[in-house]
Design a protein around this motif. Structure first.
Motif, short mmCIF file in Angstrom:
data_model
loop_
_atom_site.label_atom_id
_atom_site.label_comp_id
_atom_site.label_asym_id
_atom_site.label_seq_id
_atom_site.Cartn_x
_atom_site.Cartn_y
_atom_site.Cartn_z
N LEU A 214 0.36 -0.93 0.24
CA LEU A 214 -0.04 0.04 0.07
C LEU A 214 1.26 1.43 0.07
O LEU A 214 0.73 1.89 -0.66
N GLN A 220 -0.66 1.83 -8.61
CA GLN A 220 -2.02 1.96 -8.13
C GLN A 220 -3.24 0.93 -8.39
O GLN A 220 -4.26 0.63 -7.63
N ASP A 221 -3.17 1.13 -9.99
CA ASP A 221 -4.76 0.17 -10.98
C ASP A 221 -4.04 -1.20 -10.22
O ASP A 221 -5.91 -2.11 -10.26
N LEU A 223 -3.23 -2.00 -7.48
CA LEU A 223 -3.93 -2.80 -5.93
C LEU A 223 -4.83 -2.52 -6.51
O LEU A 223 -6.20 -3.40 -4.55
N ALA A 224 -5.85 -1.86 -6.54
CA ALA A 224 -7.11 -1.35 -6.24
C ALA A 224 -7.68 -2.88 -6.91
O ALA A 224 -8.90 -3.76 -6.65
N GLY A 225 -6.77 -3.79 -8.22
CA GLY A 225 -7.86 -4.38 -8.73
C GLY A 225 -7.44 -6.27 -7.72
O GLY A 225 -8.09 -6.74 -7.84
N TYR A 226 -6.15 -5.85 -7.03
CA TYR A 226 -5.98 -6.89 -6.06
C TYR A 226 -7.45 -6.79 -4.43
O TYR A 226 -7.68 -7.40 -4.49
N PHE A 227 -7.86 -5.65 -4.14
CA PHE A 227 -8.52 -5.47 -3.37
C PHE A 227 -10.53 -5.72 -4.06
O PHE A 227 -10.95 -6.36 -3.32
N GLN A 228 -11.26 -5.25 -5.58
CA GLN A 228 -11.47 -5.39 -6.29
C GLN A 228 -12.18 -7.63 -5.75
O GLN A 228 -12.96 -7.51 -5.81
N CYS A 234 -11.48 -6.25 3.74
CA CYS A 234 -11.40 -5.13 4.58
C CYS A 234 -12.12 -5.16 5.92
O CYS A 234 -12.10 -5.10 6.32
#
Length: 242
Positions: A214, A220-221, A223-228, A234
């Protein structure tokens, strides 16, 4: 890198150092809103195409989802009893790794069952201590003696399991460097599932990998894909706080 060290302790310490390296100093975090904090960068921030970032992504993986009964809170709070450890999904503690061989387009699967991951400890069944542990059951004139329990076995080292997997696929030439680290990370994750203390330590390592990602990951895209891809993550982390 030391993240790929054969020794589990060295690899864990290397991850700890990286996580601490990318976190801004306390003085930066204590800056008031009126006085913006100075930017914090490290060598890891500057490595935009480094393999370290992809390795951190691999180390941030878990055993499974809440739907599989493998959410973070369950994994760290379940004890080692039969009704605890014994009720967790067995597959999470086994090695099942699939990859594409560099020599062909066909996928190769490495598989180690739970039994494959343990050494049998030789015991003298005629010793007084073992005589007391023997359980005999008379049935039709025959005597049944139980074999060594799980307490008589010890887990093979990560290095031993890694080379066992390499032997299974035919050596290092059959797997790329990237997939080799991914297999090592998968083996470490599987071996850490076999007790509450090991699972807790593995979750701690995953949190450190997430912290490093993080703060320092350049894309950052991704990272966003990882959490999506893990929409419940979370919430699971919030459950750990509670």
């Amino acid at each position: 890198s030391l993240l790929a060290a054969a020794d589990d302790g060295i690899a864990a310490l290397a991850l700890d150092v990286l996580a601490n390296l990318v976190v801004p100093p306390l003085s930066h975090r204590l800056q008031s809103h009126e006085q913006p904090a100075p930017s914090h960068t490290s060598a890891l921030h500057a490595m935009s195409n480094s393999d370290i970032h992809s390795r951190l992504m691999l180390l941030a993986k878990g055993w499974g989802t809440k739907g599989c009964g493998l959410d973070l809170a369950t994994c760290v709070t379940t004890d080692d009893s039969t009704s605890g450890q014994g009720a967790l999904p067995r597959f999470a503690g086994e090695v099942l790794f699939e990859f594409l061989s560099p020599e062909s387009s066909k996928s190769t699967t490495v598989k180690l069952s739970r039994e494959d991951m343990y050494n049998e400890i030789e015991c003298d069944l005629d010793s007084p201590g073992r005589q007391k542990e023997k359980r005999r059951k008379m049935s039709g004139g025959s005597i049944v003696i139980n074999g060594p329990s799980s307490r008589d076995r010890e887990m093979k080292s990560t290095a031993a399991l890694f080379f066992q997997c390499l032997d299974q696929i035919g050596g290092r030439s059959k797997i790329s460097q990237k997939n080799m680290f991914a297999m090592l990370a998968h083996i470490r994750l599987a071996t850490s599932f076999h007790s509450q203390s090991l699972r807790t330590a593995a979750v701690e390592r995953r949190m450190r990998a997430l912290i490093a990602m993080l703060y320092a990951h350049p894309m950052q895209d991704l990272l966003a894909g990882y959490f999506q891809a893990q929409p419940e993550l979370c919430t699971e982390i919030g459950d750990l706080v509670r």
